[in-house]
Design a protein around this motif. Structure first.
Motif, mmCIF file in Angstrom:
data_model
loop_
_atom_site.group_PDB
_atom_site.id
_atom_site.type_symbol
_atom_site.label_atom_id
_atom_site.label_comp_id
_atom_site.label_asym_id
_atom_site.label_seq_id
_atom_site.Cartn_x
_atom_site.Cartn_y
_atom_site.Cartn_z
ATOM 1 N N ASP A 7 0.848 -1.193 0.000
ATOM 2 C CA ASP A 7 0.000 0.000 0.000
ATOM 3 C C ASP A 7 0.886 1.246 0.000
ATOM 4 O OD1 ASP A 7 -2.378 -1.443 0.056
ATOM 5 O OD2 ASP A 7 -2.363 -1.566 2.251
ATOM 6 N N THR A 8 0.358 2.346 -0.468
ATOM 7 C CA THR A 8 1.083 3.611 -0.515
ATOM 8 C C THR A 8 1.442 4.086 0.891
ATOM 9 O OG1 THR A 8 -0.124 4.203 -2.506
ATOM 10 C CG2 THR A 8 0.964 5.992 -1.348
ATOM 11 N N GLY A 9 2.658 4.598 1.034
ATOM 12 C CA GLY A 9 3.089 5.206 2.289
ATOM 13 C C GLY A 9 3.642 4.253 3.331
ATOM 14 N N THR A 16 10.713 -0.623 -2.007
ATOM 15 C CA THR A 16 10.485 -1.147 -3.351
ATOM 16 C C THR A 16 10.447 -0.082 -4.436
ATOM 17 O OG1 THR A 16 8.081 -1.031 -3.127
ATOM 18 C CG2 THR A 16 9.154 -3.096 -2.461
ATOM 19 N N GLY A 17 10.043 1.131 -4.060
ATOM 20 C CA GLY A 17 9.918 2.185 -5.066
ATOM 21 C C GLY A 17 8.641 2.069 -5.874
ATOM 22 N N ALA A 18 7.721 1.221 -5.421
ATOM 23 C CA ALA A 18 6.451 1.047 -6.124
ATOM 24 C C ALA A 18 5.365 0.708 -5.112
ATOM 25 C CB ALA A 18 6.559 -0.062 -7.162
ATOM 26 N N SER A 19 4.146 1.102 -5.443
ATOM 27 C CA SER A 19 3.014 0.768 -4.575
ATOM 28 C C SER A 19 1.780 0.525 -5.426
ATOM 29 C CB SER A 19 2.747 1.895 -3.580
ATOM 30 O OG SER A 19 2.412 3.085 -4.262
ATOM 31 N N ALA A 20 0.833 -0.192 -4.842
ATOM 32 C CA ALA A 20 -0.417 -0.486 -5.540
ATOM 33 C C ALA A 20 -1.290 0.757 -5.583
ATOM 34 C CB ALA A 20 -1.152 -1.612 -4.822
ATOM 35 N N LEU A 52 0.568 -0.098 -10.763
ATOM 36 C CA LEU A 52 1.567 0.366 -9.806
ATOM 37 C C LEU A 52 1.879 1.841 -9.997
ATOM 38 C CD1 LEU A 52 4.158 -2.572 -10.012
ATOM 39 C CD2 LEU A 52 2.290 -2.285 -8.376
ATOM 40 N N SER A 53 2.093 2.495 -8.881
ATOM 41 C CA SER A 53 2.639 3.841 -8.883
ATOM 42 C C SER A 53 4.135 3.664 -8.635
ATOM 43 C CB SER A 53 2.001 4.662 -7.763
ATOM 44 O OG SER A 53 2.637 5.909 -7.664
ATOM 45 N N ILE A 54 4.956 4.170 -9.547
ATOM 46 C CA ILE A 54 6.395 3.895 -9.509
ATOM 47 C C ILE A 54 7.165 5.193 -9.264
ATOM 48 C CG2 ILE A 54 8.338 2.936 -10.802
ATOM 49 C CD1 ILE A 54 6.238 1.362 -12.450
ATOM 50 N N VAL A 62 7.156 -4.430 -16.562
ATOM 51 C CA VAL A 62 6.088 -5.116 -17.299
ATOM 52 C C VAL A 62 4.825 -4.269 -17.251
ATOM 53 C CG1 VAL A 62 4.642 -7.207 -17.432
ATOM 54 C CG2 VAL A 62 7.018 -7.397 -16.704
ATOM 55 N N THR A 63 4.135 -4.243 -18.402
ATOM 56 C CA THR A 63 2.823 -3.614 -18.440
ATOM 57 C C THR A 63 1.788 -4.668 -18.831
ATOM 58 O OG1 THR A 63 3.054 -2.963 -20.760
ATOM 59 C CG2 THR A 63 3.705 -1.339 -19.092
ATOM 60 N N LEU A 64 0.570 -4.458 -18.373
ATOM 61 C CA LEU A 64 -0.581 -5.255 -18.791
ATOM 62 C C LEU A 64 -1.500 -4.284 -19.505
ATOM 63 C CD1 LEU A 64 -2.302 -7.841 -18.786
ATOM 64 C CD2 LEU A 64 -3.146 -7.171 -16.523
ATOM 65 N N ASP A 65 -1.634 -4.472 -20.798
ATOM 66 C CA ASP A 65 -2.395 -3.533 -21.638
ATOM 67 C C ASP A 65 -1.992 -2.084 -21.349
ATOM 68 O OD1 ASP A 65 -3.569 -5.721 -22.758
ATOM 69 O OD2 ASP A 65 -5.599 -5.257 -22.118
ATOM 70 N N ASP A 66 -0.706 -1.820 -21.362
ATOM 71 C CA ASP A 66 -0.084 -0.498 -21.211
ATOM 72 C C ASP A 66 -0.146 0.095 -19.801
ATOM 73 O OD1 ASP A 66 0.746 -0.424 -23.900
ATOM 74 O OD2 ASP A 66 -1.238 0.272 -24.518
ATOM 75 N N CYS A 67 -0.571 -0.669 -18.802
ATOM 76 C CA CYS A 67 -0.568 -0.202 -17.411
ATOM 77 C C CYS A 67 0.551 -0.923 -16.663
ATOM 78 C CB CYS A 67 -1.902 -0.497 -16.738
ATOM 79 S SG CYS A 67 -3.273 0.411 -17.454
ATOM 80 N N PRO A 68 1.380 -0.201 -15.895
ATOM 81 C CA PRO A 68 2.499 -0.862 -15.204
ATOM 82 C C PRO A 68 2.008 -1.824 -14.115
ATOM 83 C CG PRO A 68 2.304 1.416 -14.505
ATOM 84 C CD PRO A 68 1.310 1.226 -15.601
ATOM 85 N N VAL A 69 2.487 -3.087 -14.179
ATOM 86 C CA VAL A 69 2.095 -4.095 -13.189
ATOM 87 C C VAL A 69 3.301 -4.775 -12.545
ATOM 88 C CG1 VAL A 69 -0.199 -4.508 -14.166
ATOM 89 C CG2 VAL A 69 1.750 -5.873 -14.954
ATOM 90 N N VAL A 70 4.507 -4.529 -13.061
ATOM 91 C CA VAL A 70 5.746 -5.038 -12.455
ATOM 92 C C VAL A 70 6.775 -3.927 -12.509
ATOM 93 C CG1 VAL A 70 7.605 -6.749 -12.568
ATOM 94 C CG2 VAL A 70 5.278 -7.441 -13.146
ATOM 95 N N ALA A 71 7.410 -3.681 -11.357
ATOM 96 C CA ALA A 71 8.448 -2.651 -11.280
ATOM 97 C C ALA A 71 9.665 -3.237 -10.574
ATOM 98 C CB ALA A 71 7.936 -1.435 -10.518
ATOM 99 N N ALA A 72 10.825 -2.618 -10.782
ATOM 100 C CA ALA A 72 12.059 -3.086 -10.143
ATOM 101 C C ALA A 72 12.871 -1.892 -9.664
ATOM 102 C CB ALA A 72 12.871 -3.928 -11.117
ATOM 103 N N ARG A 73 13.581 -2.114 -8.573
ATOM 104 C CA ARG A 73 14.438 -1.066 -8.009
ATOM 105 C C ARG A 73 15.695 -1.707 -7.448
ATOM 106 N NH1 ARG A 73 15.236 0.945 -2.888
ATOM 107 N NH2 ARG A 73 15.919 3.106 -2.815
#
Length: 156
Positions: A7-9, A16-20, A52-54, A62-73
């Protein structure tokens, strides 16, 4: 390290540098932007994931239909990968998610990785006396049949 999207925050978000986000995406096209060549998988069934908010110090992989769903840091000498979907549920929905996860593990590694590719391979179990190998090897089938029949005769 591979984690589900926090979750954010939360402290995990800072790591991770990313949140749902609150947005869920459902689609069939998974596109790889991580290390190595760009890759595209078309799923037979629609896959659902949280977008994901990155942060700027993380990367969209990775994107799913152009929306980010996997991020790396990068974190020290390691890497933290964030998934916007449950990996088991994704694999149950479509086998392409298994291919994506294998690609992630191989190309996301900072060290060389080796693996066995058993695609198109059939494996016969040789530890079951009533198994397929006995039908395949007639001699083994007859021996197993005689052993079982002999044991029944002795009991009676």
């Amino acid at each position: 390290m591979i984690v589900r999207a926090p979750d954010t925050g939360t402290p995990l978000t800072r790591l991770t540098g990313a949140s749902a986000t609150s947005q869920t995406v459902s689609g069939r096209y998974l596109k790889w932007f991580g290390p190595g060549a760009e890759q595209l998988w078309e799923c037979r069934k629609a896959l659902s994931a949280q977008t994901l908010s990155i942060t700027p110090d993380a990367a969209r992989w990775v994107t799913l239909d152009d929306c980010p769903v996997v991020a790396a840091r990068r974190a020290g000498r390691g890497l933290i990968v964030t998934l916007g979907f449950h990996p088991s549920e994704g694999r149950d929905t479509d086998g392409k998610v298994t291919a994506l996860l294998m690609h992630l593990l191989v190309w996301g590694s900072s060290k060389p990785v080796a693996w066995f590719d058993f695609a198109g391979t059939m494996v016969l179990r040789m530890d079951d006396p009533g198994g397929a190998q006995n039908v395949h090897l007639k001699r083994g089938f007859i021996q197993s049949w005689a052993r079982v029949t002999g044991q029944r005769l002795l009991r009676n």
